[in-house]
Structures are given as C-alpha cells and as structure tokens.
Write a protein that holds these residues in place. Structure first.
Motif, mmCIF file in Angstrom:
data_model
loop_
_atom_site.group_PDB
_atom_site.id
_atom_site.type_symbol
_atom_site.label_atom_id
_atom_site.label_comp_id
_atom_site.label_asym_id
_atom_site.label_seq_id
_atom_site.Cartn_x
_atom_site.Cartn_y
_atom_site.Cartn_z
ATOM 1 N N THR A 13 29.353 32.548 6.153
ATOM 2 C CA THR A 13 29.794 32.354 4.762
ATOM 3 C C THR A 13 31.190 32.907 4.537
ATOM 4 N N VAL A 14 31.590 33.890 5.335
ATOM 5 C CA VAL A 14 32.944 34.433 5.246
ATOM 6 C C VAL A 14 33.652 34.080 6.551
ATOM 7 N N LYS A 15 34.701 33.263 6.462
ATOM 8 C CA LYS A 15 35.421 32.822 7.660
ATOM 9 C C LYS A 15 36.819 32.383 7.276
ATOM 10 N N ASP A 16 37.658 32.128 8.250
ATOM 11 C CA ASP A 16 38.999 31.619 8.018
ATOM 12 C C ASP A 16 38.899 30.329 7.214
ATOM 13 N N THR A 17 39.769 30.146 6.246
ATOM 14 C CA THR A 17 39.703 28.968 5.369
ATOM 15 C C THR A 17 39.855 27.660 6.137
ATOM 16 N N LEU A 19 38.388 26.889 8.775
ATOM 17 C CA LEU A 19 37.082 26.531 9.337
ATOM 18 C C LEU A 19 36.083 26.073 8.274
ATOM 19 N N ALA A 20 36.479 26.111 7.010
ATOM 20 C CA ALA A 20 35.588 25.671 5.923
ATOM 21 C C ALA A 20 35.170 24.217 6.146
ATOM 22 N N GLY A 21 33.876 23.970 6.037
ATOM 23 C CA GLY A 21 33.341 22.616 6.193
ATOM 24 C C GLY A 21 33.100 22.205 7.631
ATOM 25 N N LEU A 22 33.473 23.041 8.578
ATOM 26 C CA LEU A 22 33.288 22.722 9.988
ATOM 27 C C LEU A 22 31.903 23.185 10.431
ATOM 28 N N LYS A 23 31.128 22.280 11.025
ATOM 29 C CA LYS A 23 29.790 22.603 11.500
ATOM 30 C C LYS A 23 29.890 23.305 12.850
ATOM 31 N N LEU A 24 29.281 24.490 12.963
ATOM 32 C CA LEU A 24 29.294 25.265 14.193
ATOM 33 C C LEU A 24 27.897 25.284 14.803
ATOM 34 N N LEU A 25 27.809 24.969 16.091
ATOM 35 C CA LEU A 25 26.523 24.914 16.774
ATOM 36 C C LEU A 25 26.501 25.870 17.957
ATOM 37 N N LEU A 26 25.314 26.361 18.270
ATOM 38 C CA LEU A 26 25.101 27.223 19.422
ATOM 39 C C LEU A 26 24.666 26.329 20.588
ATOM 40 N N LEU A 72 43.137 23.764 14.849
ATOM 41 C CA LEU A 72 42.280 24.855 14.356
ATOM 42 C C LEU A 72 41.999 25.869 15.470
ATOM 43 N N ALA A 73 41.595 27.039 15.069
ATOM 44 C CA ALA A 73 41.296 28.113 16.016
ATOM 45 C C ALA A 73 39.888 27.947 16.582
ATOM 46 N N VAL A 74 39.717 26.959 17.452
ATOM 47 C CA VAL A 74 38.428 26.742 18.116
ATOM 48 C C VAL A 74 38.637 26.781 19.621
ATOM 49 N N ASP A 75 37.629 27.242 20.333
ATOM 50 C CA ASP A 75 37.701 27.342 21.784
ATOM 51 C C ASP A 75 36.743 26.378 22.473
ATOM 52 N N ALA A 76 35.825 25.763 21.692
ATOM 53 C CA ALA A 76 34.881 24.796 22.235
ATOM 54 C C ALA A 76 34.574 23.761 21.154
#
Length: 97
Positions: A13-17, A19-26, A72-76
């Motif tokens: 719920t608290v993240k870099d703006t 990343l808002a709306g980006l779905k994150l999966l494990l 964006l700041a994503v690694d995967a």
C-alpha cells in the motif's frame, strides 16, 4: 529469459508512485522439469498472470523494456503466460499445476 511459476501476489500500500497500479506477483524460477532453481522472486506482471501459471520472465535491465514497465524500477517482469514446454519431444511443463 527465465521460466517461472506464479505462487502468489504481493500487496504494497505504500510504495514509489511509479509503481502505483502495477500488479506484483511472487514467482519461483524453475527448470524445464519444474524443479525450483530460485524461490520467491517478485515480478511485475504485464500479461494478467495468476497463481499456478507458468510464465516467461525477463530480469535485469531487460525487465524494464516492455512498454508497461518502461523506465520503472523493476528487476523482473512477466512478459508471457506459457501454455506448454517441450524438451526433446517430451512434454516438460504445463500452464496450471
């Protein structure tokens, strides 16, 4: 590119703006036989994957190339939901376990 299987989702719920709306999966990174090579990485989803899906993952600087995550700041990043993998004529994996 790596093969993985979605095992869950990540909520922040608290993240870099950016990343808002980006779905994150494990995701567990797997080999062609389904053995886990790297457990529990977080990947940005660009193709509506869900739990149990076998997916294609871009990592490192290539992970920021798809349009949905460009810069964006994503690694995967999950870039495809795989239907099937065949190794030497034998079926090695399937979309849902």
């Amino acid at each position: 590119m790596k093969i993985g299987r979605v095992i869950g989702h990540v909520t922040a719920t608290v993240k870099d703006t950016q990343l808002a709306g980006l779905k994150l999966l494990l995701v567990n990174i797997e080999d062609g036989d389904g053995a886990v090579l790297e457990p529990s990485i977080v990947a940005a989803d660009t193709c509506s994957a869900g739990p149990g899906d076998m997916v294609l993952i871009l990592t490192g600087s290539a992970a920021r190339l798809p349009a949905a995550v460009a810069g964006l700041a994503v690694d995967a990043t999950i870039t495809a939901v795989l239907d099937d993998i065949k190794i030497a004529g034998a079926r090695a994996g399937r979309a849902k376990s």
